[in-house]
Design a protein around this motif. Structure first.
Motif, mmCIF file in Angstrom:
data_model
loop_
_atom_site.group_PDB
_atom_site.id
_atom_site.type_symbol
_atom_site.label_atom_id
_atom_site.label_comp_id
_atom_site.label_asym_id
_atom_site.label_seq_id
_atom_site.Cartn_x
_atom_site.Cartn_y
_atom_site.Cartn_z
ATOM 1 N N ARG A 51 0.830 -1.212 0.000
ATOM 2 C CA ARG A 51 0.000 0.000 0.000
ATOM 3 C C ARG A 51 0.859 1.254 0.000
ATOM 4 N N PRO A 52 0.337 2.334 -0.584
ATOM 5 C CA PRO A 52 1.109 3.570 -0.696
ATOM 6 C C PRO A 52 1.528 4.133 0.666
ATOM 7 N N SER A 53 2.769 4.602 0.716
ATOM 8 C CA SER A 53 3.320 5.127 1.962
ATOM 9 C C SER A 53 2.604 6.394 2.430
ATOM 10 N N LEU A 54 2.223 7.261 1.511
ATOM 11 C CA LEU A 54 1.576 8.504 1.914
ATOM 12 C C LEU A 54 0.205 8.248 2.521
ATOM 13 N N GLU A 55 -0.534 7.284 1.979
ATOM 14 C CA GLU A 55 -1.824 6.891 2.575
ATOM 15 C C GLU A 55 -1.624 6.415 4.007
ATOM 16 N N ALA A 56 -0.612 5.582 4.211
ATOM 17 C CA ALA A 56 -0.327 5.047 5.541
ATOM 18 C C ALA A 56 0.075 6.169 6.500
ATOM 19 N N ALA A 57 0.893 7.099 6.022
ATOM 20 C CA ALA A 57 1.320 8.212 6.868
ATOM 21 C C ALA A 57 0.135 9.096 7.257
ATOM 22 N N LYS A 58 -0.792 9.302 6.336
ATOM 23 C CA LYS A 58 -1.990 10.088 6.647
ATOM 24 C C LYS A 58 -2.850 9.372 7.686
ATOM 25 N N GLU A 59 -2.925 8.042 7.609
ATOM 26 C CA GLU A 59 -3.664 7.278 8.613
ATOM 27 C C GLU A 59 -2.992 7.416 9.976
ATOM 28 N N ALA A 60 -1.677 7.381 9.992
ATOM 29 C CA ALA A 60 -0.953 7.588 11.249
ATOM 30 C C ALA A 60 -1.290 8.968 11.817
ATOM 31 N N GLY A 61 -1.345 9.969 10.961
ATOM 32 C CA GLY A 61 -1.711 11.315 11.404
ATOM 33 C C GLY A 61 -3.114 11.365 11.984
ATOM 34 N N ARG A 62 -4.049 10.660 11.357
ATOM 35 C CA ARG A 62 -5.425 10.631 11.884
ATOM 36 C C ARG A 62 -5.462 9.982 13.264
ATOM 37 N N GLN A 63 -4.527 9.082 13.516
ATOM 38 C CA GLN A 63 -4.454 8.420 14.818
ATOM 39 C C GLN A 63 -3.516 9.163 15.790
ATOM 40 N N ALA A 97 7.681 13.645 2.483
ATOM 41 C CA ALA A 97 6.213 13.663 2.389
ATOM 42 C C ALA A 97 5.582 12.827 3.501
ATOM 43 N N ILE A 98 6.186 11.706 3.839
ATOM 44 C CA ILE A 98 5.690 10.864 4.927
ATOM 45 C C ILE A 98 5.761 11.624 6.240
ATOM 46 N N ALA A 99 6.892 12.255 6.501
ATOM 47 C CA ALA A 99 7.070 12.973 7.764
ATOM 48 C C ALA A 99 6.121 14.164 7.890
ATOM 49 N N LYS A 100 5.746 14.787 6.782
ATOM 50 C CA LYS A 100 4.877 15.963 6.809
ATOM 51 C C LYS A 100 3.400 15.609 6.840
ATOM 52 N N ALA A 101 3.054 14.364 6.510
ATOM 53 C CA ALA A 101 1.637 13.975 6.396
ATOM 54 C C ALA A 101 0.898 14.068 7.724
#
Length: 101
Positions: A51-63, A97-101
């Motif tokens: 799965r795309p890394s940016l999607e995963a990073a955004k999910e981490a941000g939501r959590q 991009a991952i760190a900023k998500a």
């Protein structure tokens, strides 16, 4: 269950980390609440499976779980696959991009 494979699945790594955090017991000082958590990601930053890394990073941000990235590799880095050198330079853009998500 981590396995060494000739690929990079940053998104899967982030999702696996989020799943592991679900097992963390509640904060003893604040029953019913999880303690603060973060993910530290060491990678060449070049997702090529999963799965795309940016999607995963955004999910981490939501959590409310920050993802800190550390570039692991060099511009001239390579792996040997099937007797051939394959370049694997660090993808700083993806890690940022991952760190900023």
């Amino acid at each position: 269950n981590l396995q060494v494979l000739p690929s990079t699945a940053i998104g899967e790594g982030i999702y696996s980390s989020l799943n592991a955090l679900k097992l963390v017991p509640d904060d003893p000082k604040h029953p019913g609440q999880k303690p603060p958590a973060a993910i530290v990601l060491l990678s060449d930053g070049a997702t090529n499976v999963g799965r795309p890394s940016l999607e995963a990073a955004k999910e981490a941000g939501r959590q409310h779980v920050p993802v800190y990235t550390i570039a692991y590799g060099t511009a001239g880095g390579y792996v040997v696959e099937g007797g051939q050198r394959q370049p694997v330079p660090v993808n700083h853009y993806e890690l940022a991009a991952i760190a900023k998500a």
